[in-house]
Write an enzyme that holds these catalytic residues in place. Structure first.
Site, short mmCIF file in Angstrom:
data_model
loop_
_atom_site.label_atom_id
_atom_site.label_comp_id
_atom_site.label_asym_id
_atom_site.label_seq_id
_atom_site.Cartn_x
_atom_site.Cartn_y
_atom_site.Cartn_z
N LYS A 1 15.59 16.69 15.61
CA LYS A 1 16.98 16.51 15.66
C LYS A 1 18.29 15.80 16.12
O LYS A 1 19.46 15.21 16.83
CB LYS A 1 17.26 17.97 15.99
CG LYS A 1 17.28 18.49 15.09
CD LYS A 1 17.90 20.46 16.25
CE LYS A 1 17.00 21.16 14.99
NZ LYS A 1 16.90 22.75 15.26
N TYR B 1 20.48 16.81 23.23
CA TYR B 1 19.72 15.99 22.58
C TYR B 1 20.72 15.05 23.57
O TYR B 1 19.98 14.26 25.22
CB TYR B 1 19.26 16.00 22.01
CG TYR B 1 17.53 16.32 21.14
CD1 TYR B 1 17.64 18.37 21.86
CD2 TYR B 1 17.47 16.44 20.36
CE1 TYR B 1 16.18 18.87 21.32
CE2 TYR B 1 16.06 17.44 19.73
CZ TYR B 1 16.37 18.30 20.29
OH TYR B 1 14.98 19.47 19.96
#
Length: 244
Positions: free
Chosen positions: A28, A58
Site C-alpha cells: 500500500k 505508512y
C-alpha cells in the site's frame, strides 16, 4: 504509537542501546489500494500523496523514523538508524492471525467442503488469469534478520517478495486439491460481478506523461462472491460452529 514508543525510549535512556529499528509496511506504500500503479513498483517511486490524495500512514511512520533517528543518541556517540520493508501479500501460518490470506482461504475451503459446495473463486475472471506475487513469511523474517545486522543497508527501504510470479488459475486448482474440493468448469458463468470503483485519480496517473500513456483508466475492485455477505449466511455460520 510509533512516535510514542520512540519518545519513551529516548526519555528513559533506553535508546542509548538501540542500534536499528526495522519497520514493516507493505505494498500500500505504492497505492495499490487506490488503483493501477506503475509496474514494477520500485523503492525510488514517488510517494502517492498531496492534494486530492487520502493520507497514507505508512509515509507518516517512515518520516517519524527518519526524523527521530537523526536526533537520537546512542551509547558511545551517534544514534540508531532504521530499515523499512515493503512485502507484498504475506503468506504464512500464525495462530490467531485472521488477517492472513492463507487463513482466510483455508476457512473458505473448509466451509465449502462442509457444505458440499463447489470451490468457486470469489474474485473476478480477469484477476484469476493475471499474475501476482507474494511474500513468504519465512523469507521476510530472514530478510529482517539480515537487515538488522547489515551495516550498509541502514536508512533505506526495501521491497521484499519471493521473486517468482504466480497466478490464481494455477493456485486455485492446487488449493482445491489440497482440501479435496472441485473447481467447477463453468465457475465464471451466469453470475454477475460486484464492482466497487476506486478513486478517480489512480497512482499511475502521476507518471503517465513520462511513460507516454495518454489515457489511464480508473481502478475498480471486482468480485463474484462478496465474502463478507457469504460469511453472514446462516448456513455458513452453522457450518463454522460444527468445524471450528
Amino acid at each position: 504509537m510509533l512516535r510514542n514508543l520512540l519518545t519513551a525510549l529516548a526519555f528513559t535512556g533506553a535508546e542509548r542501546t538501540l542500534k536499528r529499528v526495522i519497520l514493516t509496511t507493505g505494498a500500500k506504500h505504492y497505492g495499490v489500494h487506490l488503483g493501477p500503479v506503475k509496474c514494477p513498483m520500485e523503492e525510488t517511486d514517488p510517494w502517492i500523496e498531496g492534494a486530492g490524495r487520502p493520507p497514507n500512514f505508512y509515509y507518516r511512520q517512515q518520516r517519524i523514523l527518519k526524523e527521530m533517528s537523526e536526533t537520537s543518541v546512542g551509547k558511545g556517540g551517534g544514534g540508531w538508524d532504521w530499515v523499512v520493508t515493503y512485502p507484498n501479500d504475506v503468506l504464512g501460518i500464525v495462530s490467531g492471525n485472521f488477517m492472513n490470506l492463507v487463513t482466510a482461504l483455508g476457512v473458505y475451503a473448509v466451509i465449502c467442503k462442509e457444505l458440499q459446495e463447489p470451490f468457486v473463486f470469489p474474485g473476478s475472471r480477469e484477476f484469476y488469469t493475471r499474475f501476482d506475487s507474494f511474500t513468504d513469511s519465512r523469507l521476510h523474517a530472514r530478510f529482517c534478520r539480515w537487515a538488522a545486522l547489515e551495516p550498509d543497508c541502514k536508512n533505506q527501504a526495501f521491497n521484499v517478495v519471493d521473486g517468482d510470479v504466480q497466478s490464481w488459475q494455477t493456485l486455485w486448482p492446487k488449493l482445491a486439491n489440497r482440501f479435496g474440493l472441485t473447481v467447477p468448469a463453468d465457475q465464471f458463468k451466469g453470475q454477475d460481478e460486484k464492482v466497487v470503483p476506486l478513486i478517480e485519480r489512480p497512482p499511475i496517473i502521476e507518471q503517465k506523461e513520462s511513460m507516454g500513456l495518454e489515457e489511464v483508466k480508473r481502478g475498480e475492485v471486482r468480485m463474484r462472491i462478496d465474502l463478507s455477505a457469504w460469511a453472514d449466511r446462516d448456513e455458513v455460520k452453522k457450518a463454522w460452529e460444527r468445524v471450528a
